[in-house]
Motif scaffolding. Structure first.
Motif, PDB file in Angstrom:
ATOM      1  N   SER A 167       7.753 -13.904  -7.234  1.00 41.34           N
ATOM      2  CA  SER A 167       8.844 -12.992  -7.594  1.00 41.34           C
ATOM      3  C   SER A 167       8.424 -12.063  -8.731  1.00 41.34           C
ATOM      4  CB  SER A 167      10.086 -13.790  -8.016  1.00 41.34           C
ATOM      5  OG  SER A 167      10.565 -14.574  -6.956  1.00 41.34           O
ATOM      6  N   LEU A 168       7.591 -12.558  -9.649  1.00 41.09           N
ATOM      7  CA  LEU A 168       7.124 -11.751 -10.775  1.00 41.09           C
ATOM      8  C   LEU A 168       6.105 -10.703 -10.348  1.00 41.09           C
ATOM      9  CD1 LEU A 168       6.783 -11.207 -13.863  1.00 41.09           C
ATOM     10  CD2 LEU A 168       5.123 -13.094 -13.883  1.00 41.09           C
ATOM     11  N   GLY A 169       5.357 -10.965  -9.283  1.00 40.75           N
ATOM     12  CA  GLY A 169       4.256 -10.098  -8.875  1.00 40.75           C
ATOM     13  C   GLY A 169       4.592  -8.614  -8.768  1.00 40.75           C
ATOM     14  N   PRO A 170       5.659  -8.228  -8.046  1.00 37.52           N
ATOM     15  CA  PRO A 170       5.975  -6.797  -7.936  1.00 37.52           C
ATOM     16  C   PRO A 170       6.275  -6.133  -9.280  1.00 37.52           C
ATOM     17  CG  PRO A 170       7.051  -8.019  -6.178  1.00 37.52           C
ATOM     18  CD  PRO A 170       6.481  -9.036  -7.104  1.00 37.52           C
ATOM     19  N   SER A 171       6.829  -6.877 -10.230  1.00 36.27           N
ATOM     20  CA  SER A 171       7.060  -6.307 -11.567  1.00 36.27           C
ATOM     21  C   SER A 171       5.731  -6.011 -12.254  1.00 36.27           C
ATOM     22  CB  SER A 171       7.895  -7.265 -12.418  1.00 36.27           C
ATOM     23  OG  SER A 171       9.201  -7.405 -11.891  1.00 36.27           O
ATOM     24  N   LEU A 172       4.742  -6.860 -12.031  1.00 38.20           N
ATOM     25  CA  LEU A 172       3.406  -6.592 -12.569  1.00 38.20           C
ATOM     26  C   LEU A 172       2.828  -5.309 -11.982  1.00 38.20           C
ATOM     27  CD1 LEU A 172       1.419  -9.962 -12.668  1.00 38.20           C
ATOM     28  CD2 LEU A 172       2.045  -8.505 -14.591  1.00 38.20           C
ATOM     29  N   LEU A 173       2.993  -5.144 -10.674  1.00 37.83           N
ATOM     30  CA  LEU A 173       2.481  -3.935 -10.034  1.00 37.83           C
ATOM     31  C   LEU A 173       3.183  -2.691 -10.576  1.00 37.83           C
ATOM     32  CD1 LEU A 173       2.167  -5.035  -6.293  1.00 37.83           C
ATOM     33  CD2 LEU A 173       0.343  -4.797  -7.983  1.00 37.83           C
ATOM     34  N   ALA A 174       4.497  -2.793 -10.783  1.00 38.50           N
ATOM     35  CA  ALA A 174       5.239  -1.655 -11.335  1.00 38.50           C
ATOM     36  C   ALA A 174       4.755  -1.331 -12.746  1.00 38.50           C
ATOM     37  CB  ALA A 174       6.734  -1.955 -11.332  1.00 38.50           C
ATOM     38  N   ALA A 175       4.505  -2.366 -13.546  1.00 34.46           N
ATOM     39  CA  ALA A 175       4.008  -2.154 -14.906  1.00 34.46           C
ATOM     40  C   ALA A 175       2.614  -1.532 -14.889  1.00 34.46           C
ATOM     41  CB  ALA A 175       3.997  -3.480 -15.669  1.00 34.46           C
ATOM     42  N   ALA A 176       1.790  -1.936 -13.918  1.00 37.80           N
ATOM     43  CA  ALA A 176       0.415  -1.434 -13.850  1.00 37.80           C
ATOM     44  C   ALA A 176       0.367   0.062 -13.553  1.00 37.80           C
ATOM     45  CB  ALA A 176      -0.363  -2.199 -12.790  1.00 37.80           C
ATOM     46  N   GLN A 177       1.438   0.618 -12.969  1.00 35.93           N
ATOM     47  CA  GLN A 177       1.457   2.051 -12.683  1.00 35.93           C
ATOM     48  C   GLN A 177       1.425   2.889 -13.967  1.00 35.93           C
ATOM     49  OE1 GLN A 177       1.272   3.239  -9.490  1.00 35.93           O
ATOM     50  NE2 GLN A 177       1.052   1.058  -9.008  1.00 35.93           N
ATOM     51  N   HIS A 178       1.775   2.282 -15.087  1.00 38.59           N
ATOM     52  CA  HIS A 178       1.788   3.008 -16.360  1.00 38.59           C
ATOM     53  C   HIS A 178       0.436   2.943 -17.077  1.00 38.59           C
ATOM     54  CE1 HIS A 178       6.211   3.646 -16.471  1.00 38.59           C
ATOM     55  NE2 HIS A 178       6.243   2.515 -15.809  1.00 38.59           N
ATOM     56  N   CYS A 179      -0.488   2.150 -16.556  1.00 43.62           N
ATOM     57  CA  CYS A 179      -1.783   1.979 -17.219  1.00 43.62           C
ATOM     58  C   CYS A 179      -2.679   3.182 -16.948  1.00 43.62           C
ATOM     59  CB  CYS A 179      -2.467   0.698 -16.744  1.00 43.62           C
ATOM     60  SG  CYS A 179      -1.580  -0.808 -17.222  1.00 43.62           S
ATOM     61  N   ARG A 180      -3.454   3.553 -17.946  1.00 44.49           N
ATOM     62  CA  ARG A 180      -4.360   4.686 -17.841  1.00 44.49           C
ATOM     63  C   ARG A 180      -5.763   4.260 -18.270  1.00 44.49           C
ATOM     64  NH1 ARG A 180      -0.591   5.800 -15.483  1.00 44.49           N
ATOM     65  NH2 ARG A 180       0.854   7.562 -15.650  1.00 44.49           N
ATOM     66  N   GLY A 181      -6.729   5.055 -17.860  1.00 44.15           N
ATOM     67  CA  GLY A 181      -8.099   4.778 -18.278  1.00 44.15           C
ATOM     68  C   GLY A 181      -8.932   4.234 -17.141  1.00 44.15           C
ATOM     69  N   PRO A 182     -10.249   4.199 -17.333  1.00 49.87           N
ATOM     70  CA  PRO A 182     -11.161   3.783 -16.262  1.00 49.87           C
ATOM     71  C   PRO A 182     -11.207   2.273 -16.044  1.00 49.87           C
ATOM     72  CG  PRO A 182     -12.397   4.276 -18.246  1.00 49.87           C
ATOM     73  CD  PRO A 182     -10.968   4.604 -18.558  1.00 49.87           C
ATOM     74  N   HIS A 183     -10.696   1.501 -16.999  1.00 52.39           N
ATOM     75  CA  HIS A 183     -10.832   0.050 -16.913  1.00 52.39           C
ATOM     76  C   HIS A 183      -9.581  -0.586 -16.315  1.00 52.39           C
ATOM     77  CE1 HIS A 183     -14.411   0.464 -19.349  1.00 52.39           C
ATOM     78  NE2 HIS A 183     -13.712   1.072 -20.292  1.00 52.39           N
ATOM     79  N   ALA A 184      -9.758  -1.770 -15.761  1.00 48.73           N
ATOM     80  CA  ALA A 184      -8.621  -2.546 -15.269  1.00 48.73           C
ATOM     81  C   ALA A 184      -7.726  -2.908 -16.454  1.00 48.73           C
ATOM     82  CB  ALA A 184      -9.110  -3.814 -14.575  1.00 48.73           C
ATOM     83  N   PRO A 185      -6.424  -3.026 -16.228  1.00 48.43           N
ATOM     84  CA  PRO A 185      -5.537  -3.356 -17.346  1.00 48.43           C
ATOM     85  C   PRO A 185      -5.792  -4.758 -17.878  1.00 48.43           C
ATOM     86  CG  PRO A 185      -4.357  -3.434 -15.260  1.00 48.43           C
ATOM     87  CD  PRO A 185      -5.689  -2.850 -14.966  1.00 48.43           C
ATOM     88  N   VAL A 186      -5.479  -4.931 -19.140  1.00 46.70           N
ATOM     89  CA  VAL A 186      -5.527  -6.253 -19.765  1.00 46.70           C
ATOM     90  C   VAL A 186      -4.104  -6.818 -19.761  1.00 46.70           C
ATOM     91  CG1 VAL A 186      -5.963  -7.522 -21.900  1.00 46.70           C
ATOM     92  CG2 VAL A 186      -7.494  -5.672 -21.213  1.00 46.70           C
ATOM     93  N   ILE A 187      -3.965  -8.059 -19.336  1.00 47.30           N
ATOM     94  CA  ILE A 187      -2.653  -8.698 -19.313  1.00 47.30           C
ATOM     95  C   ILE A 187      -2.612  -9.764 -20.396  1.00 47.30           C
ATOM     96  CG2 ILE A 187      -0.999 -10.019 -17.966  1.00 47.30           C
ATOM     97  CD1 ILE A 187      -2.002  -8.722 -15.486  1.00 47.30           C
ATOM     98  N   VAL A 188      -1.598  -9.672 -21.235  1.00 45.37           N
ATOM     99  CA  VAL A 188      -1.438 -10.591 -22.365  1.00 45.37           C
ATOM    100  C   VAL A 188      -0.066 -11.255 -22.258  1.00 45.37           C
ATOM    101  CG1 VAL A 188      -1.251 -10.762 -24.879  1.00 45.37           C
ATOM    102  CG2 VAL A 188      -2.941  -9.215 -23.856  1.00 45.37           C
ATOM    103  N   THR A 189      -0.038 -12.578 -22.276  1.00 46.49           N
ATOM    104  CA  THR A 189       1.232 -13.299 -22.246  1.00 46.49           C
ATOM    105  C   THR A 189       1.746 -13.496 -23.666  1.00 46.49           C
ATOM    106  OG1 THR A 189       0.043 -15.415 -22.268  1.00 46.49           O
ATOM    107  CG2 THR A 189       0.697 -14.546 -20.122  1.00 46.49           C
ATOM    108  N   VAL A 190       3.072 -13.554 -23.795  1.00 51.24           N
ATOM    109  CA  VAL A 190       3.637 -13.840 -25.110  1.00 51.24           C
ATOM    110  C   VAL A 190       3.228 -15.260 -25.502  1.00 51.24           C
ATOM    111  CG1 VAL A 190       5.587 -12.278 -24.829  1.00 51.24           C
ATOM    112  CG2 VAL A 190       5.807 -14.652 -24.115  1.00 51.24           C
TER     113      VAL A 190
END
Length: 252
Positions: A112-135
């Motif tokens: 259920s969380l997966g699509p929210s991650l994809l939506a958040a990833a649309q805001h990432c910029r730059g040549p590198h893969a995004p870094v994901i950090v948990t609280v």
């Protein structure tokens, strides 16, 4: 084709078509197994309380539907996406995972969380893969529960959506942090600020786009404090992804 020549390679669509019956058969076998378990070890659904299995068919369907269209939380900065509201099957299954040790539910909740991650990833910029950090969570809580629920959710979510990303355990809570439950809004803000970047992790974050991940967003104090700590290390927090959000209580 001449005799002895190799067989033509099947298309990906053909392979997927052949795999579907097996997948359906596997799902059917899992359902039969769940039915048998419910007979041998009677229990109640964590979502609705119906005398059935750990998660009934109706509540499982509710979880899957919740994640299909992520909610963009209004006014959130950085942008924040949630699978749904902190209610119903989402709330029940998450509480069972966090406080009941039902770690098997991490798979359903992570999907259920997966699509929210994809939506958040649309805001990432730059040549590198995004870094994901948990609280971060207090070490005592993790020992008490036997797991870190947010990390379990993230692991399942990444398997579900196959998002190329770098997971970094970058944050820690500092001395004096207490559980957020029961605190006023002002107390939450002050308590949530007790977050810092772990020693040696700043170099991994610097110059990268980061997604902050949490399980529940109440006032946003915790995820926003995490974002500030990450940005102080030289990263850009592109967005936040949470499993569910508590509806804002507006004064009458």
């Amino acid at each position: 084709m001449s005799r002895g020549s190799p067989h033509p390679r099947r298309s990906d669509a053909a392979i997927r078509q052949r795999a579907r019956p097996r997948s359906a058969a596997a799902r059917a076998l899992r359902e039969v197994g769940a039915d048998l378990a419910a007979i041998l070890w009677p229990g109640a659904c964590v979502g609705c309380g119906f005398p059935d299995r750990e998660l009934c068919v109706s509540c499982r369907a509710e979880l899957r539907l919740a994640g299909e269209r992520p909610l963009a939380l209004p006014g959130a900065e950085p942008p924040c996406y949630a699978a749904g509201s902190y209610s119903g099957a989402l709330r029940g299954a998450l509480l069972a995972l966090k406080y009941g040790g039902r770690t098997r539910l991490a798979g359903e909740l992570g999907a259920s969380l997966g699509p929210s991650l994809l939506a958040a990833a649309q805001h990432c910029r730059g040549p590198h893969a995004p870094v994901i950090v948990t609280v971060p969570s207090r070490a005592a809580h993790a020992r008490q529960r036997g797991c870190h629920p947010v990390r379990l959710l993230l692991r399942s979510a990444l398997r579900a959506v196959r998002l190329p990303a770098l997971r970094v355990d970058a944050l820690r809570v500092t001395r004096g942090r207490v559980p957020q439950r029961g605190l006023s809004r002002a107390e939450r803000e002050k308590n949530a600020a007790l977050i810092a970047v772990r020693h040696g992790r700043g170099g991994v974050l610097r110059g990268r786009s980061v997604i902050i991940v949490d399980d529940v967003r109440t006032t946003g104090a915790t995820s926003n404090a995490a974002a500030r700590a990450v940005e102080a290390a030289g990263a850009h927090v592109a967005a936040i992804a949470v499993l569910c959000a508590v509806p804002e209580q507006r004064p009458r």
